[in-house]
Design a protein around this motif. Sequence first.
Motif, PDB file in Angstrom:
ATOM      1  N   ALA A  52       1.072  -1.238  -0.033  1.00  0.00           N
ATOM      2  CA  ALA A  52      -0.048  -0.109   0.032  1.00  0.00           C
ATOM      3  C   ALA A  52       0.720   1.333   0.053  1.00  0.00           C
ATOM      4  CB  ALA A  52      -0.955   0.034   1.091  1.00  0.00           C
ATOM      5  N   GLY A  53       0.431   2.258  -0.761  1.00  0.00           N
ATOM      6  CA  GLY A  53       1.386   3.440  -0.964  1.00  0.00           C
ATOM      7  C   GLY A  53       2.239   3.413  -2.254  1.00  0.00           C
ATOM      8  N   GLY A  54       2.266   1.989  -2.767  1.00  0.00           N
ATOM      9  CA  GLY A  54       3.346   2.025  -3.736  1.00  0.00           C
ATOM     10  C   GLY A  54       2.778   2.287  -5.218  1.00  0.00           C
ATOM     11  N   SER A  55       3.622   2.274  -6.196  1.00  0.00           N
ATOM     12  CA  SER A  55       3.438   2.508  -7.575  1.00  0.00           C
ATOM     13  C   SER A  55       3.611   1.284  -8.356  1.00  0.00           C
ATOM     14  CB  SER A  55       4.118   3.679  -8.018  1.00  0.00           C
ATOM     15  OG  SER A  55       3.778   4.866  -6.999  1.00  0.00           O
TER      16      SER A  55
ATOM     17  N   GLY B 264     -13.988   8.111  -9.925  1.00  0.00           N
ATOM     18  CA  GLY B 264     -13.703   9.020  -8.813  1.00  0.00           C
ATOM     19  C   GLY B 264     -12.568   8.496  -7.750  1.00  0.00           C
ATOM     20  N   SER B 265     -12.934   7.324  -7.837  1.00  0.00           N
ATOM     21  CA  SER B 265     -12.168   6.394  -6.639  1.00  0.00           C
ATOM     22  C   SER B 265     -10.386   6.503  -6.966  1.00  0.00           C
ATOM     23  CB  SER B 265     -12.402   4.970  -6.267  1.00  0.00           C
ATOM     24  OG  SER B 265     -12.419   4.374  -7.552  1.00  0.00           O
ATOM     25  N   VAL B 266     -10.138   6.878  -8.103  1.00  0.00           N
ATOM     26  CA  VAL B 266      -8.636   6.746  -8.485  1.00  0.00           C
ATOM     27  C   VAL B 266      -8.290   8.130  -8.878  1.00  0.00           C
ATOM     28  CG1 VAL B 266      -8.858   4.340  -9.069  1.00  0.00           C
ATOM     29  CG2 VAL B 266      -8.665   5.721 -10.636  1.00  0.00           C
ATOM     30  N   GLN B 267      -9.227   9.006  -8.903  1.00  0.00           N
ATOM     31  CA  GLN B 267      -8.853  10.273  -9.474  1.00  0.00           C
ATOM     32  C   GLN B 267      -7.610  11.050  -8.449  1.00  0.00           C
ATOM     33  OE1 GLN B 267     -11.908  13.130  -9.950  1.00  0.00           O
ATOM     34  NE2 GLN B 267     -12.756  11.910 -11.932  1.00  0.00           N
ATOM     35  N   GLY B 268      -6.553  11.495  -9.063  1.00  0.00           N
ATOM     36  CA  GLY B 268      -5.494  12.000  -8.205  1.00  0.00           C
ATOM     37  C   GLY B 268      -4.306  10.939  -8.014  1.00  0.00           C
ATOM     38  N   ARG B 269      -4.514  10.049  -8.420  1.00  0.00           N
ATOM     39  CA  ARG B 269      -3.917   8.738  -7.935  1.00  0.00           C
ATOM     40  C   ARG B 269      -3.384   7.833  -9.349  1.00  0.00           C
ATOM     41  NH1 ARG B 269      -5.183   4.405  -5.248  1.00  0.00           N
ATOM     42  NH2 ARG B 269      -7.388   4.379  -5.570  1.00  0.00           N
ATOM     43  N   PHE B 270      -4.316   7.822 -10.103  1.00  0.00           N
ATOM     44  CA  PHE B 270      -4.144   7.067 -11.728  1.00  0.00           C
ATOM     45  C   PHE B 270      -4.166   8.003 -12.437  1.00  0.00           C
ATOM     46  CE2 PHE B 270      -6.002   2.564 -10.183  1.00  0.00           C
ATOM     47  CZ  PHE B 270      -5.165   2.741  -9.190  1.00  0.00           C
TER      48      PHE B 270
ATOM     49  N   ASP C 225      -7.442  -1.175  -4.509  1.00  0.00           N
ATOM     50  CA  ASP C 225      -7.219  -1.331  -6.087  1.00  0.00           C
ATOM     51  C   ASP C 225      -6.693  -2.749  -6.360  1.00  0.00           C
ATOM     52  OD1 ASP C 225      -5.424   1.738  -5.278  1.00  0.00           O
ATOM     53  OD2 ASP C 225      -7.536   1.505  -6.208  1.00  0.00           O
ATOM     54  N   THR C 226      -6.914  -3.809  -5.707  1.00  0.00           N
ATOM     55  CA  THR C 226      -6.389  -5.040  -5.844  1.00  0.00           C
ATOM     56  C   THR C 226      -7.615  -5.554  -7.099  1.00  0.00           C
ATOM     57  OG1 THR C 226      -5.404  -5.550  -3.971  1.00  0.00           O
ATOM     58  CG2 THR C 226      -6.231  -7.463  -4.967  1.00  0.00           C
ATOM     59  N   ALA C 227      -7.266  -6.062  -8.275  1.00  0.00           N
ATOM     60  CA  ALA C 227      -8.049  -6.591  -9.127  1.00  0.00           C
ATOM     61  C   ALA C 227      -7.221  -6.945 -10.350  1.00  0.00           C
ATOM     62  CB  ALA C 227      -8.812  -5.479  -9.694  1.00  0.00           C
TER      63      ALA C 227
ATOM     64  N   ASN D 282      -0.406   5.428  -8.813  1.00  0.00           N
ATOM     65  CA  ASN D 282       0.419   5.927  -7.476  1.00  0.00           C
ATOM     66  C   ASN D 282      -0.272   5.842  -6.212  1.00  0.00           C
ATOM     67  OD1 ASN D 282       2.573   6.929  -8.979  1.00  0.00           O
ATOM     68  ND2 ASN D 282       1.486   8.603  -9.413  1.00  0.00           N
ATOM     69  N   SER D 283       0.082   5.606  -5.029  1.00  0.00           N
ATOM     70  CA  SER D 283      -0.703   5.852  -3.859  1.00  0.00           C
ATOM     71  C   SER D 283      -1.596   4.574  -3.709  1.00  0.00           C
ATOM     72  CB  SER D 283      -1.400   7.057  -3.601  1.00  0.00           C
ATOM     73  OG  SER D 283      -0.530   8.082  -3.738  1.00  0.00           O
TER      74      SER D 283
END
Length: 124
Positions: A14-17, A62-68, A90-92, A84-85
């Motif tokens: 978690a927190g990785g990229s 929305g759940s990944v905006q700012g991260r993906f 996000d496991t899938a 990111n983050s």
Amino acid sequence: DVQLQASGGGLVQAGGSLILSCVASGFSFDDWAIGWFRQAPGRKREPVSCISKSDGETYTIGSVQGRFSISIGNTKNTLLLRMNSLEPEDTAVYYCGARPRLPGWGPCYGPHYWGQGTLVTVSS
């Protein structure tokens, strides 16, 4: 012959990229919509982020905006997803999907073709 080949998945804390890559053949990104979708265990496949280059449209849930971040790679017909983050949620299995462009429809709507998927596992 349309083909989509996704790669880049793996196990990350978690927190990785991670960066996913989809190499497409048999069509041009200029005329098609293409994107990333994911399916977690026991859940329906959902769109993550898609792009229609010719329509100038991008969609990201929305759940990944700012991260993906979705982008078209420097190598011809390569689609990237920078993640990111990462969170355990996000496991899938992540798939790339594509279809000819449909003016007036969002870029994630109704893919006709799918790649084989790449597994992303995020540990807590």
